[in-house]
Write an enzyme that holds these catalytic residues in place. Structure first.
Site, mmCIF file in Angstrom:
data_model
loop_
_atom_site.group_PDB
_atom_site.id
_atom_site.type_symbol
_atom_site.label_atom_id
_atom_site.label_comp_id
_atom_site.label_asym_id
_atom_site.label_seq_id
_atom_site.Cartn_x
_atom_site.Cartn_y
_atom_site.Cartn_z
ATOM 1 N N SER A 64 74.396 21.681 41.126
ATOM 2 C CA SER A 64 73.628 21.656 39.827
ATOM 3 C C SER A 64 74.385 22.358 38.752
ATOM 4 O O SER A 64 73.987 22.233 37.411
ATOM 5 C CB SER A 64 72.128 22.079 40.166
ATOM 6 O OG SER A 64 71.501 21.124 40.448
ATOM 7 N N LYS A 67 75.388 20.688 35.681
ATOM 8 C CA LYS A 67 74.326 20.070 34.665
ATOM 9 C C LYS A 67 74.373 20.674 33.347
ATOM 10 O O LYS A 67 73.868 20.351 32.403
ATOM 11 C CB LYS A 67 72.898 20.443 35.621
ATOM 12 C CG LYS A 67 72.708 19.525 36.814
ATOM 13 C CD LYS A 67 71.320 19.500 37.393
ATOM 14 C CE LYS A 67 71.508 18.889 38.568
ATOM 15 N NZ LYS A 67 70.287 19.199 39.492
ATOM 16 N N TYR A 189 76.712 10.718 38.867
ATOM 17 C CA TYR A 189 75.916 11.768 39.362
ATOM 18 C C TYR A 189 76.680 12.617 40.798
ATOM 19 O O TYR A 189 76.755 14.116 40.554
ATOM 20 C CB TYR A 189 74.526 11.778 39.587
ATOM 21 C CG TYR A 189 73.645 12.814 39.992
ATOM 22 C CD1 TYR A 189 73.341 13.769 39.060
ATOM 23 C CD2 TYR A 189 73.179 13.170 41.235
ATOM 24 C CE1 TYR A 189 72.484 14.919 39.301
ATOM 25 C CE2 TYR A 189 72.277 14.158 41.625
ATOM 26 C CZ TYR A 189 72.157 15.177 40.717
ATOM 27 O OH TYR A 189 71.502 16.181 41.124
ATOM 28 N N TYR A 245 65.611 26.486 38.878
ATOM 29 C CA TYR A 245 64.350 25.598 39.443
ATOM 30 C C TYR A 245 63.130 26.558 39.269
ATOM 31 O O TYR A 245 62.947 26.992 38.245
ATOM 32 C CB TYR A 245 64.859 25.476 40.825
ATOM 33 C CG TYR A 245 66.009 25.010 41.081
ATOM 34 C CD1 TYR A 245 66.761 23.975 40.514
ATOM 35 C CD2 TYR A 245 66.741 25.718 42.137
ATOM 36 C CE1 TYR A 245 68.046 23.651 40.660
ATOM 37 C CE2 TYR A 245 68.197 25.631 42.409
ATOM 38 C CZ TYR A 245 68.840 24.532 41.705
ATOM 39 O OH TYR A 245 70.076 23.912 42.162
ATOM 40 N N VAL A 263 73.050 24.475 44.523
ATOM 41 C CA VAL A 263 72.756 24.463 45.852
ATOM 42 C C VAL A 263 74.138 24.728 46.766
ATOM 43 O O VAL A 263 74.151 24.775 47.880
ATOM 44 C CB VAL A 263 72.049 23.313 46.614
ATOM 45 C CG1 VAL A 263 70.722 23.237 45.874
ATOM 46 C CG2 VAL A 263 72.810 21.906 46.302
HETATM 47 N N1 GLU Z 1 73.588 17.318 44.159
HETATM 48 C C1 GLU Z 1 72.369 18.064 44.316
HETATM 49 C C2 GLU Z 1 71.264 17.166 44.194
HETATM 50 O O1 GLU Z 1 70.987 16.350 43.516
HETATM 51 C C3 GLU Z 1 72.275 18.970 43.154
HETATM 52 C C4 GLU Z 1 70.960 19.975 43.411
HETATM 53 C C5 GLU Z 1 71.258 21.562 43.221
HETATM 54 O O2 GLU Z 1 72.415 21.917 42.834
HETATM 55 O O3 GLU Z 1 70.269 22.151 42.776
HETATM 56 O O4 GLU Z 1 70.354 17.488 45.237
#
Ligand code: GLU
Length: 311
Positions: A64, A67, A189, A245, A263
């Site tokens: 993430s 992002k 993604y 989060y 994650v």
């Molecule tokens: N690729 C992970 C997902 O979509 C990213 C989640 C994350 O790092 O929070 O679940």
């Protein structure tokens, strides 16, 4: 105050007490293969110096944290029109929660939860024929690491198990908030999330956020301008309120810096006017944030006073 290398060495020495307090992400099977007891930290300062400790040169799965960079790319290409497709409020729900989409007509709460990041990747899929190269190009430029890549095994592993993200994409499409085919966007993604970088590279790549949107050369002179200062301020604000989060409030309380977590166990934090920090350790708490990385950031702000002068 001790010097930064002394502070980093002292943090590193205190990390083993956190081993075993979390667990490596296993919902993406390839991520479960990672050795859990690794820890790296890097601090890039506005004078161009980068200070590292532990496994700071070991590449890890950004997940993430990408992002943050896709959001910057989308903000650059769409400007304020972006906010018609995604909100900017903390979700207070898990990173992969689907529940708010139903009551909020397919508009995700913010660009840093999975639903919001999928919309950003949808926007960028329209914009770029090869999004993976656009993202890698940006990251390679910012970190001066021409060999950065995404890991095909991790991307495949996530793609094969991306049922929940796919469900969210279709749900948003039913509301008209997804313009490309969900399969295509999910391919992009999963590649994006599988990008690998080390802490040293990541700290360097995000320094523009601590420098009013402008990158720095390795000698600390002004480099590429990625964002106008107001936009950089807004990205930092969004990291502070939405970057961890449903633990964003706890992170703001404990650390008080704009942060984005992933994650893979990585985190990136900015100290506006000072520099950028990247930290990584794979064992996660129940909310998907690295236990040791969070503790290390808390120790760093305690030792330096960073963040206490306000953002
Ligand atoms: N690729 C992970 C997902 O979509 C990213 C989640 C994350 O790092 O929070 O679940």
């Amino acid at each position: 105050m001790n010097s930064l290398p002394e502070i980093l060495a002292s943090i590193h020495a205190r990390i083993p007490r956190y081993w075993g307090q979390g667990a490596v992400a296993n919902y993406i099977p390839a991520l479960a293969q990672v050795n859990p007891r690794q820890f790296g930290m890097a601090v890039a300062l506005l004078d161009g110096s980068v200070h590292t400790v532990g496994d700071a040169h070991v590449p890890f799965s950004l997940q993430s944290i990408t992002k943050l960079f896709t959001f910057v790319l989308a903000l650059r290409s769409e400007g304020d029109a972006l906010w018609q497709r995604v909100g900017r409020e903390p979700s207070g729900a898990a990173f992969n929660s689907i529940v708010q989409l139903e009551t909020e007509s397919g508009i995700p709460r913010n660009p840093f939860i999975n639903a919001g990041a999928l919309v950003i990747t949808d926007i960028l899929t329209t914009r770029y024929a090869h999004l993976d190269y656009a993202l890698l190009g940006l990251l390679r430029r910012l970190s001066d690491a021409p060999d950065l890549h995404w890991n095909p095994q991790v991307a495949k592993s996530e793609r094969e198990t991306a049922h929940r993200n796919m469900a969210m994409a279709y749900f948003m499409k039913s509301h008209g908030n997804f313009h490309n085919e969900p399969e295509l966007v999910l391919d992009n993604y999963c590649r994006q999330c599988a990008t690998e970088m080390s802490c040293a590279q990541l700290a360097r790549a995000s320094i523009f956020l601590a420098n009013g949107g402008q990158d720095l050369t390795h000698s600390g002179t002004p480099g590429e301008r990625l964002l106008q200062p107001e936009a950089a301020r807004r990205v930092n604000a969004l990291m502070l309120t939405c970057g961890a989060y449903d633990a964003a409030g706890d992170f703001a309380y404990r650390i008080g810096l704009p942060i984005k977590t992933g994650v893979g166990g990585g985190m990136v934090a900015t100290v506006p006017g000072v520099g950028s920090i990247a930290v990584w350790s794979p064992e996660l708490d129940a909310k998907g944030n690295s236990v040791a990385a969070r503790a290390a950031l808390e120790m760093l702000v305690d030792a330096t006073g960073w963040g206490t002068k306000g953002l």
